[in-house]
Design an enzyme around this catalytic site. Structure first.
Site, PDB file in Angstrom:
ATOM      1  CG  HIS A 214       1.295  21.951   6.040  1.00 27.83           C
ATOM      2  ND1 HIS A 214      -0.002  22.740   6.134  1.00 27.83           N
ATOM      3  CD2 HIS A 214       1.211  21.576   4.506  1.00 27.83           C
ATOM      4  CE1 HIS A 214      -0.603  22.834   5.165  1.00 27.83           C
ATOM      5  NE2 HIS A 214       0.101  22.052   4.225  1.00 27.83           N
TER       6      HIS A 214
ATOM      7  CD  GLU B  83       0.035  24.047   9.583  1.00 28.76           C
ATOM      8  OE1 GLU B  83      -0.688  23.617   8.781  1.00 28.76           O
ATOM      9  OE2 GLU B  83       1.362  24.153   9.427  1.00 28.76           O
TER      10      GLU B  83
ATOM     11  CB  CYS C  47       0.391  24.793   2.625  1.00 24.89           C
ATOM     12  SG  CYS C  47       0.434  23.618   1.058  1.00 24.89           S
TER      13      CYS C  47
END
Length: 243
Positions: free
Chosen positions: A198, A200, A104
């Site tokens: 993202h 994660e 990002c």
């Protein structure tokens, strides 16, 4: 935060965001969130809170096998001292051919540091689970992905951003795109990888972040920015690392 060991791969997380109360309480901080997704047994991971001016020393860089630059609420094109310092660090890592993954904000600041252009997303905020499309012959563009067989043409990934890459660095290969974002991912040679999404994030982290964005009037509960939230699942993309 450092762990000591011998003859083990070592990575550094360059954290460009401060831990939210929710992530700190449930996961112990974003550091643990990233380790859960990208870490493997017998690796060493160090944390540098670059958002607070904490950076690795230049003489330390060579001991790392790779780096991850996290997301951030800050603009990658901003002129805060720590962002400018981060750009210089990323230029150094590129020169050293160190493996770097940008997520990002990290994706955007990598682009800026290496000669590309970033700015406000032309379509405004994008929040939710989004489908991205990979280019044909992906392994040809990214040699470090050559061992991944039967790579899908599309994937879903969590996104939350109001900035984007306008133009990738001149020596970069754009490897993924979407209807609203021309550069969802790019790579340079065998050491640089930027991802707008993202990998994660978990759904609960996204839900909490959405609530905070609504509460501070950054976004509202209607409009195009919410497209995709009804889908399920997310795309987890592990950092490509050679043994």
């Amino acid at each position: 935060m450092k762990q000591e060991a011998v003859d083990r791969k070592r990575y550094a997380l360059l954290l460009a965001v401060r831990d939210s109360d929710y992530v700190r309480t449930k996961y112990g901080g974003y550091f643990n969130v990233f380790i859960d997704v990208f870490g493997s047994e017998n690796e060493i991971w160090d944390l540098f809170r670059v958002v607070d001016g904490e950076f690795p020393e230049e003489e330390e860089l060579d001991k790392y096998d790779g780096f991850i630059v996290s997301g951030s609420p800050y603009d990658a094109y901003g002129d805060e001292i720590w962002i400018l310092r981060l750009c210089l660090l990323l230029q150094t890592l590129d020169f050293m051919k160190k493996k770097v993954l940008g997520v990002c904000f990290g994706h955007q600041v990598l682009c800026r540091a290496l000669g590309g252009r970033v700015g406000k997303a032309l379509g405004g905020w994008e929040v939710g689970i989004k489908q991205i499309t990979f280019v044909d012959d992906l392994s040809k563009h990214c040699p470090f992905l050559k061992d991944l067989h039967d790579f899908p043409p599309h994937a879903s990934i969590i996104e939350c951003h109001q900035d984007e890459v306008w133009e990738a660095p001149i020596d970069a290969k754009v490897i993924a795109f979407s209807k609203r974002t021309a550069v969802e991912a790019f790579c340079i040679d065998e050491h640089i990888l930027g991802i707008q999404g993202h990998p994660e994030y978990t759904k609960d982290i996204l839900d909490n972040l959405i609530g905070r964005l609504v509460d501070n009037n950054s976004i509202n509960r209607s409009g195009r920015q919410w497209r995709g939230l009804s889908q399920t699942g997310s795309f987890g993309w592990r950092c490509a690392r050679s043994s």
